[in-house]
Structure formats: structure tokens, C-alpha cells
Design a protein around this motif. Sequence first.
Motif, PDB file in Angstrom:
ATOM      1  N   GLU A   7      -9.136   0.170   5.560  1.00 13.71           N
ATOM      2  CA  GLU A   7      -8.252   0.424   4.436  1.00 13.71           C
ATOM      3  C   GLU A   7      -7.036   1.215   4.900  1.00 13.71           C
ATOM      4  O   GLU A   7      -7.144   2.146   5.691  1.00 13.71           O
ATOM      5  CB  GLU A   7      -9.014   1.200   3.361  1.00 13.71           C
ATOM      6  N   VAL A   8      -5.873   0.845   4.363  1.00 11.76           N
ATOM      7  CA  VAL A   8      -4.628   1.524   4.708  1.00 11.76           C
ATOM      8  C   VAL A   8      -4.009   2.071   3.426  1.00 11.76           C
ATOM      9  O   VAL A   8      -3.764   1.307   2.487  1.00 11.76           O
ATOM     10  CB  VAL A   8      -3.637   0.555   5.395  1.00 11.76           C
ATOM     11  N   PRO A   9      -3.767   3.385   3.327  1.00 14.10           N
ATOM     12  CA  PRO A   9      -3.139   3.943   2.117  1.00 14.10           C
ATOM     13  C   PRO A   9      -1.751   3.346   1.904  1.00 14.10           C
ATOM     14  O   PRO A   9      -1.053   3.000   2.864  1.00 14.10           O
ATOM     15  CB  PRO A   9      -3.055   5.446   2.419  1.00 14.10           C
ATOM     16  N   GLU A  10      -1.328   3.265   0.647  1.00 12.07           N
ATOM     17  CA  GLU A  10      -0.042   2.654   0.332  1.00 12.07           C
ATOM     18  C   GLU A  10       1.131   3.468   0.878  1.00 12.07           C
ATOM     19  O   GLU A  10       2.201   2.924   1.121  1.00 12.07           O
ATOM     20  CB  GLU A  10       0.096   2.479  -1.187  1.00 12.07           C
ATOM     21  N   ASN A  11       0.954   4.785   1.021  1.00 10.84           N
ATOM     22  CA  ASN A  11       2.059   5.625   1.520  1.00 10.84           C
ATOM     23  C   ASN A  11       1.968   5.872   3.025  1.00 10.84           C
ATOM     24  O   ASN A  11       2.586   6.786   3.557  1.00 10.84           O
ATOM     25  CB  ASN A  11       2.088   6.964   0.775  1.00 10.84           C
ATOM     26  N   ALA A  12       1.164   5.048   3.718  1.00 13.33           N
ATOM     27  CA  ALA A  12       0.964   5.250   5.163  1.00 13.33           C
ATOM     28  C   ALA A  12       2.178   4.785   5.969  1.00 13.33           C
ATOM     29  O   ALA A  12       2.992   3.987   5.497  1.00 13.33           O
ATOM     30  CB  ALA A  12      -0.283   4.492   5.615  1.00 13.33           C
ATOM     31  N   ASN A  13       2.251   5.281   7.218  1.00 15.65           N
ATOM     32  CA  ASN A  13       3.297   4.823   8.145  1.00 15.65           C
ATOM     33  C   ASN A  13       3.069   3.375   8.542  1.00 15.65           C
ATOM     34  O   ASN A  13       1.964   2.833   8.413  1.00 15.65           O
ATOM     35  CB  ASN A  13       3.289   5.683   9.415  1.00 15.65           C
ATOM     36  N   GLU A  14       4.126   2.760   9.068  1.00 12.12           N
ATOM     37  CA  GLU A  14       3.999   1.405   9.605  1.00 12.12           C
ATOM     38  C   GLU A  14       3.051   1.421  10.801  1.00 12.12           C
ATOM     39  O   GLU A  14       2.977   2.408  11.545  1.00 12.12           O
ATOM     40  CB  GLU A  14       5.385   0.891  10.031  1.00 12.12           C
ATOM     41  N   HIS A  15       2.285   0.359  10.975  1.00 10.82           N
ATOM     42  CA  HIS A  15       1.306   0.221  12.067  1.00 10.82           C
ATOM     43  C   HIS A  15       0.137   1.210  11.932  1.00 10.82           C
ATOM     44  O   HIS A  15      -0.471   1.610  12.933  1.00 10.82           O
ATOM     45  CB  HIS A  15       1.968   0.386  13.447  1.00 10.82           C
ATOM     46  N   CYS A  16      -0.151   1.615  10.712  1.00  7.41           N
ATOM     47  CA  CYS A  16      -1.295   2.506  10.469  1.00  7.41           C
ATOM     48  C   CYS A  16      -2.572   1.841  10.977  1.00  7.41           C
ATOM     49  O   CYS A  16      -2.831   0.665  10.685  1.00  7.41           O
ATOM     50  CB  CYS A  16      -1.405   2.793   8.972  1.00  7.41           C
ATOM     51  N   PRO A  17      -3.421   2.551  11.747  1.00  2.60           N
ATOM     52  CA  PRO A  17      -4.653   1.952  12.274  1.00  2.60           C
ATOM     53  C   PRO A  17      -5.744   1.794  11.220  1.00  2.60           C
ATOM     54  O   PRO A  17      -6.752   1.121  11.475  1.00  2.60           O
ATOM     55  CB  PRO A  17      -5.086   2.942  13.367  1.00  2.60           C
ATOM     56  N   GLY A  18      -5.572   2.425  10.040  1.00  2.04           N
ATOM     57  CA  GLY A  18      -6.598   2.332   8.990  1.00  2.04           C
ATOM     58  C   GLY A  18      -7.429   3.597   8.931  1.00  2.04           C
ATOM     59  O   GLY A  18      -7.676   4.256   9.946  1.00  2.04           O
TER      60      GLY A  18
END
Length: 359
Positions: A7-18
Motif C-alpha cells: 500500500e502507498v499513501p496518497e501523500n507519499a513521494n514518487e517511487h514510494c516502496p510501499g
Amino acid sequence: MENGDYEVPENANEHCPGTQSESAGKSDACAGCPNQEACATAPKGPDPDLVTIIERMATVKHKILVLSGKGGVGKSTVSAQLSFSLAAMGFQVGLLDIDICGPSIPKMLGLEGQEIHQSNLGWSPVYVESNLGVMSIGFMLPHPDEAVIWRGPRKNGIIKQFLKDVYWGDLDFLVVDAPPGTSDEHISIVQFLQATGIDGAIIVTTPQQVSLIDVRKEVSFCKKVGLPVLGVVENMSGLCQPLSGLKFLNVTETGEQKDMTEWVLQYMRENVPEMLKLVAFSEVFDTSAGGGAKMCMDMGVPFLGKVPLDPQLCKAAEEGRSCFDDGKCSVSAPALKTIIEKLLSELKVSRPEIMEDGA
């Protein structure tokens, strides 16, 4: 949104590993992300408590959330009366109150001052009747005026504990009364219950736009998390009560009030007795925008019906009793009954045979 299986939060950075990745909060892509510390310290992998929750919920046939984006719309009243009604039909019912900061369910079920007991099977619900059990943090407070000042993780923890540690036994329905909004408690209960099979949500609103603005957000929340909307209830849909129950005043220019109730009632008894059988109705909220029915049409969700603002229903909630028992809630009880019958039809649930035989 997701990255692979994580899962990746909506406000995460680009290329978030999850969030569940071993490199969560530690990779170069995490630098400066608002979630960095939380991801780095959070436990990784599947939640082991989910297995316990799934086992507990395996004996519950139907799970219904009662939600509203707006506070003060009567969501807990709907939850309480829905539970009373289902139990009176002969169903085995559990009512779970996850409004951690404002637990009103104990009062509305007439259970103030009760405490939770433990057995070798877990926490035991507090019972109104043999087929209606209730669980709430209100039973755990040392004093009814005690404030619950908890951050999100602790709220989530007690919700999880309610699901994995409470022994409900075999239930036909578990009704979950949630706080207003779309925050931690809502995300948690949906995540914990989705793996166990959840029927959906009843959403409660009042007719005016200031309520519908927030309730629309609740409908959007349900759609985003994959939670079916079983229907919307428009509560407080106009003040409605028998004419004989009204109070009549003579108000002077200076604002003085003189009670004229007995004079008016006596006049009607002598001259127009048929008027005493009439029901007075008044629009309390602005319904010019179409109310809950129009919102449902716009958003493509079912509309279950309207419940009038009935002083007798308010009194029943204050006294912790069912509005269906004594005939006093003559305008609200039939409306609620119609809504509940429509809900059972939506769920394709029949009344228990024992009730049908005795009908």
C-alpha cells in the motif's frame, strides 16, 4: 494506490516502496516524505491479529456499519433503534460502539453504569435482552464524565481489541455505530472487517445542505474503500407530532410568553374534537435542495427513507428504550420500521421462523 503488493499513501513521494516494504521509510525515495518516520517504525507484513478477528467474526452472519460525515444527525439513535428492532424480530444482535470520544450507546440502550466482564472466552458484551448484546468504551470509563483523550493509534488499538477479544457468540447481525467523519476509526474498522465479509454501511443525514456536504464525503469514502452503501436515512425530516402534544403560547410584543395550551385543547375538545387526531408537521431544516433523496439520486446510492423529528423518539433515546414498544412514537416508529424492512429486503434476509410462526 499501491506499489506492487504494498500500500502507498496518497501523500507519499514518487517511487514510494510501499508501507509494508522492508525499505519503507529508509530508501532514498522516502527522504522528506511526511510518512517517513511512521513507515520506518511500523511493523511489516500481515497483521497477525487479523487471523483472530476473522475467527471471531466467523460466527457473525451480517455486519453493518452506521456512518455519517456529520455529527449530531442522530446516527447513534438509528443504530440503537435498528438493534432494538432486529432483536424484537427474533434475530441475535450485537451492537458495537466505536465512537471512542463520544460513546452514547450505553445511555441509549439503558445500560449506563454497567461494566464489562471477562470469561475464558474473552470480554462478554453487556446484554439488554438475551439476544441483544452491547460493547462500548463507555462501559470502561471510571466516571461517565471522564474524557477520552487518545491519539489515533490508541483508538485503533481499542477497536481492534473489541473485534478480537469480545465473545459475541453466534450473531445474525453486528451493528457498528461509528463516530462522525472519515478518519482513523473508519479506516480501521473497514480494514479489520473487510477480510471477514462486511455487508455495507447505512449512512445517516439530516435534510439541509450543511449536513449533506459532509455526508457526500462519507459516501465518497465508502466508494473509495470498497464499502457498499446499503442506503441513506434522512433523519429529523421535519418536526412531526400529534396536535394534542403541542404546547400553545401567546407571545406579547415584549417577548412575554403565556401558556395557552389548556385553553386551546379545551376549545378543540368542545368545538372541533376531530382536530385532536391530526398530526402537526413543520419543516425545521431547509429542504429546498432536495434533501437526502436528491443526494442519493445524484450519487447513485439507495435511499432508505425519512424519519421525522419526533419528540417521543428523542425521549425514548434519553430513557434507553425501544421506540417500538409502547406506541408513544406514533410518527417515528412506523417510519423506522419501513426503513428496517427495506434494509432486510436489500440484504435478502427473512425474519426468523419462530417469529413468523407466532405472527
